[in-house]
Scaffold this active site. Structure first.
Site, PDB file in Angstrom:
ATOM      1  N   CYS A   1       8.058   6.272   5.480  1.00 21.36           N
ATOM      2  CA  CYS A   1       8.181   5.074   5.119  1.00 21.36           C
ATOM      3  C   CYS A   1       9.408   4.309   5.313  1.00 21.36           C
ATOM      4  O   CYS A   1      10.122   5.036   4.605  1.00 21.36           O
ATOM      5  CB  CYS A   1       7.534   4.811   3.532  1.00 21.36           C
ATOM      6  SG  CYS A   1       7.653   3.231   3.082  1.00 21.36           S
TER       7      CYS A   1
ATOM      8  N   CYS B   1       8.350  -0.207  10.616  1.00 26.03           N
ATOM      9  CA  CYS B   1       7.403   0.013   9.353  1.00 26.03           C
ATOM     10  C   CYS B   1       6.389   1.160   9.954  1.00 26.03           C
ATOM     11  O   CYS B   1       5.864   0.737  11.046  1.00 26.03           O
ATOM     12  CB  CYS B   1       6.758  -1.061   8.898  1.00 26.03           C
ATOM     13  SG  CYS B   1       5.462  -0.889   7.677  1.00 26.03           S
TER      14      CYS B   1
HETATM   15  N1  DGL Z   1       4.990   1.790   5.555  1.00 24.83           N
HETATM   16  C1  DGL Z   1       5.796   1.149   4.973  1.00 24.83           C
HETATM   17  C2  DGL Z   1       7.245   1.270   5.660  1.00 24.83           C
HETATM   18  O1  DGL Z   1       7.183   1.859   6.714  1.00 24.83           O
HETATM   19  C3  DGL Z   1       5.670  -0.060   4.135  1.00 24.83           C
HETATM   20  C4  DGL Z   1       4.355  -0.775   3.908  1.00 24.83           C
HETATM   21  C5  DGL Z   1       4.736  -1.547   2.455  1.00 24.83           C
HETATM   22  O2  DGL Z   1       5.041  -2.865   2.695  1.00 24.83           O
HETATM   23  O3  DGL Z   1       4.294  -0.839   1.692  1.00 24.83           O
HETATM   24  O4  DGL Z   1       8.065   0.326   5.542  1.00 24.83           O
END
Ligand code: DGL
Length: 265
Positions: free
Chosen positions: A75, A189
């Site tokens: 993430c 993301c």
């Molecule tokens: N998958 C997450 C990232 O890489 C974020 C998604 C969210 O906003 O929770 O930033």
């Protein structure tokens, strides 16, 4: 012989599956535990202080429960905000997710690229530092989209999404000053590689897309190079912090990543 300890892959939702896919491609028999903080989702619109406090505590609980060999924070939002805190709190190797600004700077011919992430990620000093270090001769446009995170979640739940929704997001990103020069998009993301085809199809012109998932997988393989993985893959575990509400709809998508056991924290 004791079974090898699993690799724990963590995200707020399903985004980290893009990273899980790259890890499975390299280490097909490594046992995986995929943890989604569905009770805290989404991270991208939350105050950074909250993420900085929540992620190390949660990973501490997950590490106690699953005894992983290493943790991957799949993430960008959690990594850019909480990676140091997690490393300080846990006595385990922790691999973070870094926006692929360095590869974008080497790919871009127009010397202009966009960083498409969550609202929280695109304003992090971490991103400014990467841009200053690796892309000082480039125009770096930052664009946050909470909607695109939701679209990726919806896609994996099997919902139909109108292509215009992707087109609107791409148009808003490219409408930022200098956007007409952009030839490369950093998917900053982990949810976004899950909808890369849709984004490419919705873009007004051909663009290159880059993300960090293969680099993360190589780093994991390197850190685990002394582990003897089993001959055959085992059932992977998906764990949700927020109850089972969404997990039924996600079952087929999770199974396509080998995650056939669903648990809640
Ligand atoms: N998958 C997450 C990232 O890489 C974020 C998604 C969210 O906003 O929770 O930033």
């Amino acid at each position: 012989m004791a079974a090898p300890r699993p690799i724990l892959i963590f995200d707020s939702g399903v985004g980290g599956l893009s990273v899980a896919g790259a890890i499975r491609a390299l280490l097909p028999t490594a046992p995986l535990v995929y943890a989604a903080d569905s009770a805290g989702f989404p991270y991208g619109t939350k105050p950074p202080d909250l993420i900085a406090a929540r992620v190390p505590a949660l990973l501490g609980r997950l590490a106690e429960r699953y005894d992983p060999a290493l943790i991957v924070i799949a993430c960008n939002t959690a990594s850019t905000i909480a990676l140091d805190g997690v490393r300080a709190a846990l006595d385990l190797p922790v691999v973070g997710t870094v926006p692929a600004i360095k590869p974008a700077a080497s790919l871009s011919k127009t010397r202009a690229f966009a960083v498409l992430g969550t609202d929280a990620t695109v304003v992090q000093p971490y991103v400014d530092n990467l841009a200053a270090q690796f892309a000082s001769d480039c125009l770096v446009i930052r664009h946050g989209s909470a909607e695109l995170v939701d679209l990726a979640e919806a896609k994996l739940r099997g919902e139909a999404i109108a292509p215009e929704r992707y087109a609107t997001i791409m148009a808003a990103m490219l409408a930022r000053p200098g956007g007409e020069r952009v030839d490369t998009v950093v998917l900053a993301c982990t949810h976004f590689p899950l909808v890369q085809e849709e984004l490419a199809a919705a873009a007004p012109r051909e663009l290159m897309f880059v993300d960090g998932k293969e680099g993360i997988a190589r780093r994991v393989a390197y850190l685990a190079s002394d582990v003897s993985w089993p001959d055959r893959p085992s059932d992977g575990i998906a764990i949700f912090t927020g109850g089972g509400a969404d997990s039924d709809a996600l079952r087929p998508a999770l199974a396509s990543y080998g995650l056939t056991r669903i648990e809640t924290l």
